[in-house]
Design a protein around this motif. Sequence first.
Motif, PDB file in Angstrom:
ATOM      1  N   UNK A   1       5.670   2.059   8.298  1.00 16.62           N
ATOM      2  CA  UNK A   1       5.260   0.769   7.771  1.00 16.62           C
ATOM      3  C   UNK A   1       4.124   0.165   8.601  1.00 16.62           C
ATOM      4  N   UNK A   2       4.206   0.316   9.921  1.00 17.40           N
ATOM      5  CA  UNK A   2       3.133  -0.196  10.788  1.00 17.40           C
ATOM      6  C   UNK A   2       1.846   0.601  10.584  1.00 17.40           C
ATOM      7  N   UNK A   3       1.990   1.908  10.431  1.00 17.01           N
ATOM      8  CA  UNK A   3       0.831   2.766  10.206  1.00 17.01           C
ATOM      9  C   UNK A   3       0.107   2.391   8.913  1.00 17.01           C
ATOM     10  N   UNK A   4       0.891   2.030   7.897  1.00 19.44           N
ATOM     11  CA  UNK A   4       0.274   1.634   6.627  1.00 19.44           C
ATOM     12  C   UNK A   4      -0.607   0.404   6.824  1.00 19.44           C
ATOM     13  N   UNK A   5      -0.107  -0.543   7.603  1.00 15.04           N
ATOM     14  CA  UNK A   5      -0.907  -1.751   7.848  1.00 15.04           C
ATOM     15  C   UNK A   5      -2.169  -1.440   8.649  1.00 15.04           C
ATOM     16  N   UNK A   6      -2.016  -0.560   9.631  1.00  8.93           N
ATOM     17  CA  UNK A   6      -3.194  -0.179  10.426  1.00  8.93           C
ATOM     18  C   UNK A   6      -4.226   0.509   9.534  1.00  8.93           C
ATOM     19  N   UNK A   7      -3.733   1.389   8.667  1.00  6.39           N
ATOM     20  CA  UNK A   7      -4.657   2.110   7.786  1.00  6.39           C
ATOM     21  C   UNK A   7      -5.411   1.147   6.870  1.00  6.39           C
ATOM     22  N   UNK A   8      -4.699   0.147   6.344  1.00  4.47           N
ATOM     23  CA  UNK A   8      -5.372  -0.818   5.472  1.00  4.47           C
ATOM     24  C   UNK A   8      -6.447  -1.578   6.242  1.00  4.47           C
ATOM     25  N   UNK A   9      -6.144  -1.919   7.473  1.00  4.24           N
ATOM     26  CA  UNK A   9      -7.118  -2.633   8.301  1.00  4.24           C
ATOM     27  C   UNK A   9      -8.357  -1.759   8.530  1.00  4.24           C
ATOM     28  N   UNK A  10      -8.086  -0.493   8.847  1.00  2.00           N
ATOM     29  CA  UNK A  10      -9.196   0.441   9.074  1.00  2.00           C
ATOM     30  C   UNK A  10     -10.038   0.575   7.804  1.00  2.00           C
ATOM     31  N   UNK A  11      -9.351   0.671   6.672  1.00  2.00           N
ATOM     32  CA  UNK A  11     -10.065   0.830   5.403  1.00  2.00           C
ATOM     33  C   UNK A  11     -10.921  -0.384   5.107  1.00  2.00           C
ATOM     34  N   UNK A  12     -10.345  -1.578   5.353  1.00  2.17           N
ATOM     35  CA  UNK A  12     -11.104  -2.788   5.074  1.00  2.17           C
ATOM     36  C   UNK A  12     -12.343  -2.897   5.961  1.00  2.17           C
ATOM     37  N   UNK A  13     -12.242  -2.369   7.163  1.00  2.00           N
ATOM     38  CA  UNK A  13     -13.403  -2.457   8.057  1.00  2.00           C
ATOM     39  C   UNK A  13     -14.438  -1.369   7.794  1.00  2.00           C
ATOM     40  N   UNK A  14     -13.974  -0.209   7.389  1.00  2.00           N
ATOM     41  CA  UNK A  14     -14.936   0.900   7.230  1.00  2.00           C
ATOM     42  C   UNK A  14     -15.419   1.060   5.797  1.00  2.00           C
ATOM     43  N   UNK A  15     -14.672   0.459   4.827  1.00  2.00           N
ATOM     44  CA  UNK A  15     -15.064   0.554   3.418  1.00  2.00           C
ATOM     45  C   UNK A  15     -15.160   2.012   2.945  1.00  2.00           C
ATOM     46  N   UNK A  16     -14.327   2.867   3.514  1.00  2.00           N
ATOM     47  CA  UNK A  16     -14.316   4.273   3.095  1.00  2.00           C
ATOM     48  C   UNK A  16     -13.634   4.440   1.748  1.00  2.00           C
ATOM     49  N   UNK A  17     -14.030   5.471   1.045  1.00  2.00           N
ATOM     50  CA  UNK A  17     -13.300   5.887  -0.144  1.00  2.00           C
ATOM     51  C   UNK A  17     -12.128   6.738   0.338  1.00  2.00           C
ATOM     52  N   UNK A  18     -10.917   6.408  -0.111  1.00  2.00           N
ATOM     53  CA  UNK A  18      -9.747   7.139   0.385  1.00  2.00           C
ATOM     54  C   UNK A  18      -8.928   7.688  -0.772  1.00  2.00           C
ATOM     55  N   UNK A  19      -8.553   8.950  -0.649  1.00  2.00           N
ATOM     56  CA  UNK A  19      -7.631   9.575  -1.589  1.00  2.00           C
ATOM     57  C   UNK A  19      -6.387   9.925  -0.787  1.00  2.00           C
ATOM     58  N   UNK A  20      -5.277   9.270  -1.120  1.00  2.00           N
ATOM     59  CA  UNK A  20      -4.087   9.310  -0.278  1.00  2.00           C
ATOM     60  C   UNK A  20      -2.908   9.826  -1.100  1.00  2.00           C
ATOM     61  N   UNK A  21      -2.258  10.851  -0.594  1.00  2.00           N
ATOM     62  CA  UNK A  21      -1.156  11.451  -1.322  1.00  2.00           C
ATOM     63  C   UNK A  21       0.170  11.060  -0.702  1.00  2.00           C
ATOM     64  N   UNK A  22       1.150  10.796  -1.570  1.00  2.00           N
ATOM     65  CA  UNK A  22       2.461  10.431  -1.050  1.00  2.00           C
ATOM     66  C   UNK A  22       3.534  10.706  -2.102  1.00  2.00           C
ATOM     67  N   UNK A  23       4.774  10.833  -1.645  1.00  2.00           N
ATOM     68  CA  UNK A  23       5.847  10.873  -2.624  1.00  2.00           C
ATOM     69  C   UNK A  23       6.691   9.603  -2.511  1.00  2.00           C
ATOM     70  N   UNK A  24       6.187   8.661  -1.707  1.00  2.00           N
ATOM     71  CA  UNK A  24       6.909   7.417  -1.443  1.00  2.00           C
ATOM     72  C   UNK A  24       6.332   6.317  -2.342  1.00  2.00           C
ATOM     73  N   UNK A  25       7.168   5.817  -3.260  1.00  2.00           N
ATOM     74  CA  UNK A  25       6.699   4.849  -4.256  1.00  2.00           C
ATOM     75  C   UNK A  25       6.136   3.593  -3.596  1.00  2.00           C
ATOM     76  N   UNK A  26       6.869   3.044  -2.623  1.00  2.00           N
ATOM     77  CA  UNK A  26       6.411   1.814  -1.960  1.00  2.00           C
ATOM     78  C   UNK A  26       5.063   2.013  -1.285  1.00  2.00           C
ATOM     79  N   UNK A  27       4.943   3.139  -0.627  1.00  2.00           N
ATOM     80  CA  UNK A  27       3.696   3.423   0.084  1.00  2.00           C
ATOM     81  C   UNK A  27       2.516   3.465  -0.890  1.00  2.00           C
ATOM     82  N   UNK A  28       2.749   4.093  -2.047  1.00  2.00           N
ATOM     83  CA  UNK A  28       1.654   4.237  -3.012  1.00  2.00           C
ATOM     84  C   UNK A  28       1.192   2.873  -3.536  1.00  2.00           C
ATOM     85  N   UNK A  29       2.128   1.957  -3.718  1.00  2.00           N
ATOM     86  CA  UNK A  29       1.753   0.621  -4.221  1.00  2.00           C
ATOM     87  C   UNK A  29       1.095  -0.206  -3.117  1.00  2.00           C
TER      88      UNK A  29
END
Lengths: 260, 265
Positions: free
Chosen positions: A174-202
């Motif tokens: 859960x903490x990693x997800x928040x860090x990743x969002x922060x990184x994404x917001x700062x770098x504006x990268x295009x991200x393709x992220x795979x998961x089998x976790x419904x909450x994570x995907x949303x």
Amino acid sequence: MVNGAKLVIDNVRKVFSTKNGEVIALDQASFSVKEGEFITILGPSGCGKSTILRVVAGLEEPSSGHVYLDGKEIKGPGPDRGMVFQSYTLYPWLTVEQNIAFGLQLKGVSKKEQQEISHHYLELIGLKGFEKHYPIQLSGGMKQRVAIARALANDPEILLMDEPFGALDAQTRSIMQEILLKVWEETKKTILFITHDVEESIFLGDTVYVMTARPGRIKKGITVPIPRPRDYHFKSSSQFLDLKGELLELIREESIKAVR
Amino acid sequence: MWKNIFTPNKEISKTAYVGAGIVTFASLIIAWSVLSYGGLVNPLFLPSPGQVIKTAISMFQSGDIYRDIGISFSRVALGFFFAALIGVPLGILMGTLRIMEGAFEPIIGFIRYMPASAFIPLFILWIGLGETEKMAVIFFGTFFQLTLMVMDVTKNVQHDLIEVSYTLGVNKLQLFKKVILPASLPGIVDTLRITFGWAWTYLVVAELVGASEGLGFMIMQASRFLKPDKIIVGILIIGLLGLLTDLIFKAIYRASFHWMKKEGS
Ligand SMILES: Nc1ncnc2c1ncn2[C@@H]1O[C@H](COP(=O)(O)OP(=O)(O)O)[C@@H](O)[C@H]1O
Ligand SMILES: [Mg+2]
């Protein structure tokens, strides 16, 4: 081809020949990703999620169909598509700093610039002070953050992530997800992220693509109409729970097919 | 201190661990002493520990033994050096390129079961009785195993590590140099340590025929003149030299691969 799309997956089919005959991992898989978008792909295990990502990375050749990045067809792997695996893939003999600078060093970037860039990303992922540590001294979550920094330091066009937090415990994830969002917001990268976790995907995605059971196709794309920046409070909002219910229903149908 | 000593897979106290080793050693010496000092066996077959020590001291005092040690060491070291010189690169290539594995694995897998000693007559025919022949035996005894072991080490480099390297932009040559080689280096050093130990065991075989000096030769001579104490001293020296090289390799390993240790950076 979809106009203005960063990444286009066009009617990709992938067949593996094995001892027990042919396995159709993907069939008629098509979707596209826009510049700067965060796309999550959700599917039951064994449905071809990793395969689709590996085809985009160029590690696997499609049996038919095409993948285009910025209008150019993908032939083989390259540093324009950074990848983070579920397994820990840091170079154990290099320090954190050297790991992050690995791709830069290959490109012939100067030592000074290598250091500046790796320190920038270390700060971004919250691991300042760990420059000289070796991977063995890091926790699983730290290793994955360094792997993300290493991929980003190369300044790729797109970041491909294959269940990168799948091996972590729920709190760390859960903490990693928040860090990743922060990184994404700062770098504006295009991200393709795979998961089998419904909450994570949303929680992460602008759009969630749900895959069918094998042979994998995109079953449905659902946009997540929740503003950014998001934090963990969002996971208990009614909007989130509605989406979760909808996605669980979709994924359940496919999971049942998958185990049959 | 006696806690857990018979529980499978449980750690025991250091005293108990070291003590067990000492007890085994001591029992062997005691059994030897009882047999020899007790007059249970003919000293012509088994000399007493005291006699062996006395012989060892006099051998070192007279000085001939240093020459034997020197020549034997150089034979083992050189034979092994050439085996490693070819075996390590070949093993790395076989572990990475399927075509190289296909080309060499079957033949090496076959030859390694052939006894090195049986080839001595052929070596003598081909290269005579000189130093080269001695080294050839050591080479033959270690090369094939070493190559296959290095191949296995290289093959075991994590597949994801190789794939992630491609996505970071390595070309094929850089993959070898910057990923596969450093990733397999600890395993390669460990392989060298183990196979160097085996090289010592081929020494006596190598010096069986056509040698006029060396530890193996000394042992054969001692046998001819019914000097079991000298034989035992020779065997002990070879064992100690093997142990010493093992320790050196372990020290190299510890000094080179500090990134494998959890503590400190
Ligand atoms: N290299 C391969 N050889 C044979 N079958 C494979 C290979 N890679 C994947 N598959 C098969 O393709 C299907 C999809 O695999 P994958 O993409 O890894 O699924 P996911 O990541 O969704 O769990 C699975 O049935 C898997 O066994
Ligand atoms: Mg997978």
